[in-house]
Design an enzyme around this catalytic site. Structure first.
Site: not given
Ligand code: GLP
Length: 262
Positions: A67, A138, A140, A145
């Site tokens: 990413d 979270d 990810h 996400e």
């Protein structure tokens, strides 16, 4: 999925670096998938050591980053391209152009085309042999996400406020963390032949438990690893604290035939 509980991040780093070294030994032109964040740093430190001390060579290998932030000036020290150059490339011997990151320089249709071209470049390289992953608080992976399609490909995503706050430690303040990113999709990640997720510390415990033992759900993007035929999760004791089957994972690892590797 194999879960390995290690005593310390450095032990996990050495274990994963050993698997990467074994891959390169078998297949010098292997394609690696590289992750950023603090979790893979022990892996990169041990790969650098193996290059220095054991002649591990990346000269024929290639690598693709997971990413990249959108909107940072080229060469910004917190861009993921700069991170990988600093933490891994500068310590080993990848050839020129062998490490690629998503091209985030364009806008609109150019950016969309660059995302499609990135997936095509990965496929053109024969796919990723070993994809290293961290996990966000979270759940990810990459920058997928919660809510990300489990079939998604490389594309533009918007970071959650929580992720921007988590990543603010690398920037001056949360406001300086870009809102947009380009990330390999979950479908892109699942195409890799071996997924290796590393997570260390208490802050990762609930995300790890949800990913490994919870339902497969777009709400916990890392739970997609449960769909993969060859996924390895390397955690330290604090990150493993909420795993129900931790006793079984320890027994399995202790009884593993050495020829199996990771
Ligand atoms: C970022 C990266 C992820 C990484 C996550 C966790 O969001 N895009 O690839 O897994 O941070 O980072 P850390 O390992 O520093 O906790």
């Amino acid at each position: 999925m194999e879960v390995v509980i290690v005593d310390a991040p450095e032990v996990g780093g050495a274990l994963v670096a050993g698997a990467i070294a074994a891959l390169i030994d078998r297949q010098p032109a292997a394609t690696l998938g590289l992750a950023t964040g603090s979790s893979p740093l022990p892996v990169y430190a041990d790969l650098a050591r193996r290059h220095r001390e054991e002649e591990l060579s990346f000269a024929r290998a290639r690598a693709f980053l997971l990413d990249e932030y959108v909107g940072l000036p080229a060469g910004h020290p917190q861009s993921y391209r700069a991170f990988i150059a600093r933490e891994l490339e500068s310590h080993v011997d990848f050839g020129d152009g062998a490490v690629q990151a998503p091209d985030v320089s364009g806008d609109g249709p150019d950016l969309l085309a660059a995302c499609a071209a990135y997936d095509a470049a990965i496929a053109g390289a024969g796919g990723v042999d070993l994809q290293l992953l961290g996990i966000g608080g979270d759940g990810h992976i990459g920058f997928n996400e919660p809510g990300s399609s489990l079939g998604s490909r490389t594309r533009l995503k918007t970071l959650t406020e929580d992720t921007r706050r988590d990543n603010a430690r690398f920037f001056g303040s949360p406001d300086e963390v870009p809102r947009h990113v380009v990330t390999q999709g979950i479908g892109t990640i699942l195409d890799a032949r071996h997924l290796v997720l590393v997570a260390f510390g208490t802050a990762k415990a609930s995300a790890v438990a949800a990913a490994v033992e919870g339902p497969v759900s777009a709400m916990v993007p890392a739970s997609a690893l449960q769909l993969h035929p060859h996924a390895t999760v390397v955690v330290d004791e604090p990150a493993a604290a909420l795993l129900e089957l931790s006793g079984y994972y320890r027994e399995t690892w202790a009884a593993k035939p050495p020829w199996q590797g990771l």
